[in-house]
Design a protein around this motif. Structure first.
Motif, mmCIF file in Angstrom:
data_model
loop_
_atom_site.group_PDB
_atom_site.id
_atom_site.type_symbol
_atom_site.label_atom_id
_atom_site.label_comp_id
_atom_site.label_asym_id
_atom_site.label_seq_id
_atom_site.Cartn_x
_atom_site.Cartn_y
_atom_site.Cartn_z
ATOM 1 N N PRO A 105 19.286 1.375 2.442
ATOM 2 C CA PRO A 105 19.470 2.300 3.563
ATOM 3 C C PRO A 105 18.873 3.676 3.287
ATOM 4 O O PRO A 105 18.258 4.283 4.169
ATOM 5 C CB PRO A 105 20.991 2.359 3.709
ATOM 6 N N ALA A 106 19.018 4.179 2.046
ATOM 7 C CA ALA A 106 18.510 5.518 1.732
ATOM 8 C C ALA A 106 16.991 5.559 1.834
ATOM 9 O O ALA A 106 16.418 6.516 2.402
ATOM 10 C CB ALA A 106 18.958 5.937 0.332
ATOM 11 N N THR A 107 16.300 4.548 1.290
ATOM 12 C CA THR A 107 14.840 4.573 1.329
ATOM 13 C C THR A 107 14.310 4.303 2.729
ATOM 14 O O THR A 107 13.252 4.818 3.109
ATOM 15 C CB THR A 107 14.250 3.572 0.324
ATOM 16 N N THR A 108 15.024 3.516 3.507
ATOM 17 C CA THR A 108 14.606 3.290 4.894
ATOM 18 C C THR A 108 14.730 4.574 5.701
ATOM 19 O O THR A 108 13.848 4.912 6.505
ATOM 20 C CB THR A 108 15.430 2.164 5.538
ATOM 21 N N PHE A 109 15.803 5.327 5.495
ATOM 22 C CA PHE A 109 15.944 6.626 6.143
ATOM 23 C C PHE A 109 14.830 7.566 5.692
ATOM 24 O O PHE A 109 14.275 8.326 6.496
ATOM 25 C CB PHE A 109 17.313 7.232 5.830
ATOM 26 N N ALA A 110 14.484 7.516 4.390
ATOM 27 C CA ALA A 110 13.444 8.405 3.866
ATOM 28 C C ALA A 110 12.089 8.076 4.478
ATOM 29 O O ALA A 110 11.332 8.974 4.879
ATOM 30 C CB ALA A 110 13.379 8.304 2.350
ATOM 31 N N THR A 111 11.729 6.793 4.549
ATOM 32 C CA THR A 111 10.453 6.396 5.146
ATOM 33 C C THR A 111 10.369 6.875 6.588
ATOM 34 O O THR A 111 9.337 7.398 7.031
ATOM 35 C CB THR A 111 10.289 4.864 5.084
ATOM 36 N N THR A 112 11.453 6.711 7.320
ATOM 37 C CA THR A 112 11.482 7.121 8.728
ATOM 38 C C THR A 112 11.368 8.635 8.861
ATOM 39 O O THR A 112 10.621 9.146 9.697
ATOM 40 C CB THR A 112 12.783 6.626 9.389
ATOM 41 N N ALA A 113 12.108 9.357 8.021
ATOM 42 C CA ALA A 113 12.094 10.828 8.091
ATOM 43 C C ALA A 113 10.720 11.383 7.749
ATOM 44 O O ALA A 113 10.224 12.312 8.402
ATOM 45 C CB ALA A 113 13.144 11.405 7.148
ATOM 46 N N LEU A 114 10.079 10.819 6.722
ATOM 47 C CA LEU A 114 8.752 11.299 6.338
ATOM 48 C C LEU A 114 7.723 11.000 7.424
ATOM 49 O O LEU A 114 6.824 11.812 7.692
ATOM 50 C CB LEU A 114 8.330 10.670 5.016
ATOM 51 N N GLY A 115 7.856 9.843 8.055
ATOM 52 C CA GLY A 115 6.944 9.520 9.142
ATOM 53 C C GLY A 115 7.117 10.444 10.328
ATOM 54 O O GLY A 115 6.150 10.770 11.028
ATOM 55 N N ARG A 116 8.342 10.893 10.557
ATOM 56 C CA ARG A 116 8.605 11.832 11.650
ATOM 57 C C ARG A 116 8.159 13.243 11.301
ATOM 58 O O ARG A 116 7.855 14.047 12.180
ATOM 59 C CB ARG A 116 10.097 11.822 11.974
ATOM 60 N N GLY A 117 8.121 13.568 9.992
ATOM 61 C CA GLY A 117 7.766 14.917 9.567
ATOM 62 C C GLY A 117 8.938 15.875 9.560
ATOM 63 O O GLY A 117 8.749 17.095 9.602
#
Length: 376
Positions: A105-117
């Motif tokens: 869950p933490a890395t999935t949130f991180a991937t999404t957040a980085l993609g959003r900027g």
């Protein structure tokens, strides 16, 4: 101060023993106005029960990604979160984020957040040997290159322990502030000076440095590169340790000359006089005359040589006329307060500029916020 008012922070917790501190971290964020949503890896749930973070945040902790696509709801485009804070963050999770792997869950949130900027803050925690691993070092540099703020750990007892809660909260607050002082070099003098008149005694003031600390941490929160010249040590800023007014003068002028200064806040109770020093210890029991010699005004030298935006402080009753003189000499703002405010947690202050006088009553943190607001 409610520095997170209206902000939602996703607190992602990974499998470090430092996860036991996240209940306190969640409370600290909420006390400052944040809405906090906890996200936990499976490894983290083996260290701290999800119910503990549900209690601390007032919201059910997310332990897996479901059909509700929680990572999109919070960190996707238009998502509810303003910040992803991963604390503590293990070497394993750092490596996965750097490689674009999202299997927790933490890395999935991180991937999404980085993609959003959106803003991401990472607080590493691991054994020191792991922290020194060249792969971990490279991964952390990669995360920094993507704009992730890395909160340096405390190296103690052979461990890279997660940073203290106040430091993590400061970095989180900086990330959501919009950083209006980004790129600005701020120099602050803070606290009391101590002028020796024999080998054991000093002449000093009741200043505690609380106002300097409040100014420094607020400037950091707003994105500035902050240097503080004083006798203490504040988190998140560059500290230059000094004792006497002469030490302070040398340090201040050195920073101005070597690094450059955009904004100078003279919040220290800098000694106006230095006693003529006696060698050894003056015997007690007899009357003593001490000659006091006047010292140069550091603020005058800074304004003349560096010409930064300058915030001056005047302590005393009915100092308005002298404050006006300082404004005429080039200060952007003069903060006037009475002696009872020295060493106190707050008080009433007059913020004087060429255009207006604003009265501020509150804690020194609130006064510091008003000072920076008046300069922006």
């Amino acid at each position: 101060m409610k520095t997170f008012s209206g902000k939602t922070v996703v607190l992602a917790v990974t499998g470090s023993i430092a996860a036991v501190e996240t209940v306190k971290l969640a409370h600290a964020l909420r006390r400052r106005g944040a809405t906090v949503q906890a996200v936990m890896t499976e490894a983290a749930t083996g260290i701290i029960h999800p119910d503990a973070l549900t209690y601390a945040t007032g919201r059910p902790a997310i332990t897996r990604i479901t059909g509700l696509v929680e990572h999109i709801l919070y960190c996707g485009e238009g998502g509810a979160a303003d910040l992803l804070l991963i604390a503590p963050c293990t070497a394993n999770t750092i490596g996965k984020i750097a490689a674009g792997i999202d299997d927790t869950p933490a890395t999935t949130f991180a991937t999404t957040a980085l993609g959003r900027g959106m803003p991401v803050v990472v607080a590493p925690a691991m054994h020191e040997s792991m922290y020194r691993h060249p792969g971990v070092v490279e991964n952390l540099e990669r995360l920094r290159s993507w704009g992730i703020d890395i909160v340096a750990p405390r190296i103690e007892e052979g461990k890279a322990k997660v940073a203290d809660i106040d430091t993590i909260v400061l970095h989180a607050a900086r990330a959501v502030s919009g950083r209006p002082l980004a790129g600005r070099r701020v120099l602050i003098t803070s606290g009391a000076c101590a002028e020796p008149f024999d080998d054991v005694r000093v002449l000093t003031t009741r200043s505690t440095g609380r106002m300097g600390r409040a100014l420094a941490l607020e400037a950091f929160r707003l994105g500035a590169d902050v240097t503080v010249v004083h006798a203490g040590s504040f988190p998140c800023v560059r500290n230059i340790r000094v004792a006497t007014a002469a030490d302070m003068r040398r340090a201040v002028l050195s920073v101005c000359r070597d690094d450059g200064v955009d904004i100078y806040a003279s919040a220290a109770a800098i000694s106006d006089f230095a006693p003529e020093r006696c060698e050894g210890k003056i015997p007690s029991g007899s009357p003593l005359d001490i000659r006091l010699n006047p010292l140069p005004k550091i603020i005058d030298e800074v304004m003349a040589t560096c010409r930064p935006v300058t915030v001056a402080f005047k302590l005393g009753w009915h100092e308005e006329e002298r404050a006006r003189t300082m404004l005429d000499a080039g200060a952007r703002m003069v903060v006037v307060n009475a002696p009872p405010a020295m060493g106190a947690a707050g008080g009433t202050f007059s913020l004087m500029t060429a255009d207006a006088v604003t009265e501020v009553t509150g804690s020194k943190e609130e006064v510091a916020a008003a000072i920076w607001s008046g300069l922006l």
